[in-house]
Motif scaffolding. Structure first.
Motif: not given
Length: 759
Positions: A234-236, A283-289, A301-304
């Motif tokens: 839902s978040l990403f 599910k690396p949708h987080a990269l889109d953020s 923080k995400l890159v780390i």
């Protein structure tokens, strides 16, 4: 009659000291049970009311209301009285939450006396069972007063951990509350509270070293495994512009990234297996953020987090002790890391780094404002810059370890390293020298030695994967090898260049290498062993790179050809280095050759004759850059001792540590006791043989009869540094001060000596 506040205050002082509760625990329930109504916190409302009335009626200087105020005075009194009641109610609730939280910490503390701990434990269990305090805390999470909601969250996290430690059933109202809000709305404040509380409980589990860590954490995570995955999707999976409240989304992002790191850490350290632990990998949708218009610290923080995933360093700051070196291979984790690496490289190919901004703030000592008359010095966010660079190189390494096509690897190397170097170019000032893009690694990671060595190790691994099966046992430099050298230069991953730039950054100081070898905080030992093995097989390539360095430095016109006064002498004799030319690195016996400095380009430097085509060589590098050290110790009068003993200075030294410290200070950077070192293995000729007839001094750097010192090349300084390191390890081993068996390492250094002898 004592008020609730007075009784709570007395109870707080007792619990804070760990004192035993003399009265029956049931007598405290009335005072600790939060009342969610507006009239909470009053033992005698009539007393409070009379106090308020007396205060209002007896204000100094007031002789009663005028006729015009008769109609408004009752309303004023009522409003003030209500404000007083609400303020007092808030203070009582905060005090109740504080007492409960301190009592929970006392129950879990080993320092609390046993009888007192039993009383506290009994009181808390009664609060849970009869007063349903967990349900009331959940209601308080939705309080618009931020301090009250935060204290409720803090108290609830302690209460949940207490239930887990006491083998009680986890609060069912809490489970229902979390599942509801994490499934329905990823951007609500309730969802952020749920994530924060879960993170706080997991951190407590990691901090406690009891034997039931895995069991307790499994009990906590099991009800939320599917819920976490739904929240992640839902978040990403939606566009940032679709969120109704961006500030809540930022809070949810920060809390969830921290929770995500802990979930993955539990997989590595506690061997737990849940679907939610694999979300980021599969599910690396987080990269889109990273392309979202969110604050830079969220992207950082995400890159780390991604960096820690690829390095397998999740949760290192929480877990006592590092991950054991000999662990059962986790092939599923390896495949997940490969999936994440492929996804990241795909995103990079689509322009991820082009969209990522790394703005930095002005560097201001003692604040965030530039003082009048001072010019602001701003730069990029180096933390994000380093992490982005490292995950790119590490992803390439992981991909190449699972790739068999050399052609495909070469294409990928050129494509992704070009993306990385393009991303770094505007942030590196002065810009990278065109002749050697390999300098990027030492420039980017100069302030973070552990990341620098991880990047160097990954780059070396990439090189070894590309050249596997094509090793030339003779070490000679063929036409094909020369073409390969140019290819690795162009893509910034030549291992010999990277190693030489590392040595330049530490001013060829063997004590820094020794610190790296002794420390467990970096992967230098693994990297150094791999490099020394390569160095023996690739000796001709290494010699060519050294000549390349010398030629490039000569072309910059740093040195003036010819003999100069003796700035550098054998350490067995006294020497002085002018202040203007002194080494900026704070090691007492650091090699004193002249550093890179634009204002020193016209100075005469120490020289040594080079083979065949003699080049004038700078001592440490180009004139446009002052040599960078891993830590700047130049501002401290005691910097020499700090730099030499930094790995020992964090704790009180034992006699063994003191002896080891003295040994490090006596490393063979000095040669004043050659007889004592006669038993140590010595390196042979330091320069190619054809230059030997014109060499006016021996391997130790003896002064020529005329008192002249000649230009010093990169090969000389490198081999001298390795010789000093070899002697230091040998001495420490003799005295039993080296922390592990260095036999294999010494064998490799002897192999380098043998190569020198063959030159």
């Amino acid at each position: 009659m004592e008020s609730v506040q007075e009784i709570l205050d007395q109870l707080y002082k007792k619990v804070l000291l760990g004192a035993i509760l003399e009265d029956d625990v049931y007598g405290y329930i009335h005072y600790l049970n939060p009342d969610l109504s507006e009239q909470a916190g009053y033992t005698a409302p009539s007393l409070a009311q009379s106090h308020v009335n007396g205060t209002l009626d007896g204000v100094p200087g007031q002789h009663g209301p005028s006729s015009n105020e008769l109609t408004t005075l009752p309303e004023t009194r009522e409003c003030a009285k209500r404000h007083f009641e609400m303020s007092t109610a808030r203070e009582v609730k905060l005090l109740q939450l504080t007492v409960i939280d301190v009592m929970l910490s006392r129950v879990l503390s080993a320092e609390t006396e046993t009888h007192a701990k039993e009383k506290y434990r009994e009181l808390i269990k009664v609060l849970l069972q009869s007063a349903e305090v967990d349900s009331k805390l959940i209601c308080m999470l939705q309080n618009p007063d931020k301090l009250s909601s935060h204290m409720a969250a803090k108290c609830l996290s302690s209460l949940l951990y207490f239930q887990l430690r006491e083998k009680m059933t986890l609060s069912n109202p809490w489970i229902i509350f979390c599942q509801k809000h994490l499934s329905e709305s990823s951007g609500s404040s309730e969802a952020a509270h749920c994530l924060w509380i879960l993170t706080a409980v997991i951190k407590e589990i990691f901090r406690d070293t009891h034997s039931r860590q895995a069991e307790i954490l499994k009990q906590l995570l099991a009800p939320f495994d599917i819920t976490f995955e739904a929240f992640y999707n839902s978040l990403f999976s939606q566009h940032f512009g679709n969120f109704q409240n961006p500030s809540n989304i930022v809070n949810s992002l920060v809390c969830f990234l921290e929770l995500l790191e802990l979930l993955i850490a539990s997989r590595i350290h506690l061997k737990l297996h849940f679907r939610s632990q694999r979300m980021l990998f599969l599910k690396p949708h987080a990269l889109d953020s990273l392309a979202w218009p969110v604050p830079a610290f969220v992207k950082r923080k995400l890159v780390i987090v991604i960096k820690k995933c690829l390095l397998g360093k999740m949760g290192e700051d929480l877990c006592r002790g590092s991950v054991p070196a000999l662990m059962t291979p986790d092939h599923l984790l390896d495949s997940d890391e490969l999936a994440l690496a492929d996804a990241l490289l795909h995103a990079v190919h689509l322009g991820l780094w082009k969209e990522l901004s790394v703005p930095g703030k002005p560097s201001c000592f003692g604040g965030d404002e530039v003082q009048p008359g001072c010019r602001p010095r701003s730069g990029p966010d180096h933390v994000t810059l380093r992490a982005a660079s490292l995950i790119t190189v590490k992803s390439l390494e992981i991909k190449f370890q699972n790739c068999t096509s050399a052609t495909e690897m070469k294409v990928d190397l050129q494509k992704f390293m070009a993306e990385l170097l393009t991303f770094l170019k505007p942030h590196l000032q002065p810009s990278l020298q065109l002749h050697n893009p390999c300098e990027w690694l030492s420039r980017v990671f100069i302030e973070q030695d552990d990341d620098m060595l991880e990047a160097a190790k990954a780059s070396l691994s990439i090189y070894l994967q590309l050249t596997r099966g094509g090793d030339d046992a003779s070490g000679s430099l063929t036409q094909e090898n020369e073409a390969w050298i140019h290819y690795t230069h162009r893509n910034g991953c030549n291992p010999h260049c990277i190693f030489l730039f590392l040595l330049k950054n530490i001013v060829f100081d063997s004590t820094v290498l020794l610190d790296f070898l002794i420390s467990s905080e970096t992967c230098f030992l693994e990297y150094f062993v791999k490099y020394l093995k390569l160095l023996q097989k690739d000796w001709g390539h290494f010699l060519s790179i050294c000549k390349f360095f010398d030629a490039a430095e000569s072309q910059r016109g740093v040195n003036t050809r010819g003999p100069v006064s003796s700035l550098v002498q054998d350490r067995s004799t006294s020497h002085t280095v002018p202040d203007a030319l002194a080494s900026p690195v704070g090691h007492r016996n650091a090699c004193p050759w002249v550093p890179w400095a634009s204002d020193a380009s016209s100075e005469s430097h120490s020289q040594v004759v080079m083979p065949k085509e003699t080049h004038t060589v700078p001592a440490h590098g180009p004139p446009s850059q002052t040599p960078l050290s891993l830590v700047d110790y130049g501002s401290s009068e005691d910097s020499d001792e700090e730099a030499t003993n930094q790995h020992l200075a964090n704790s009180k030294q034992t006699p063994l540590c003191q002896e080891m410290s003295r040994e490090i200070q006596r490393l063979p950077r000095t040669c004043k006791d050659q007889n004592r070192l006669s038993r140590e293995p010595q390196l042979g000729p330091l320069l190619p043989q054809e230059s030997a007839p014109s060499l006016p001094f021996g391997a130790a750097g003896d002064i020529a009869p005329s008192g002249t010192v000649w230009e010093v090349g990169v090969l000389f300084r490198t081999v001298k540094c390795l010789k000093e390191l070899q002697g230091a390890i040998y001495r420490l081993q003799e005295k039993g001060l080296f922390p592990y068996n260095p036999a294999a390492l010494l064998k490799l250094l002897k192999g380098v000596q043998a190569k020198c002898d063959e030159v």
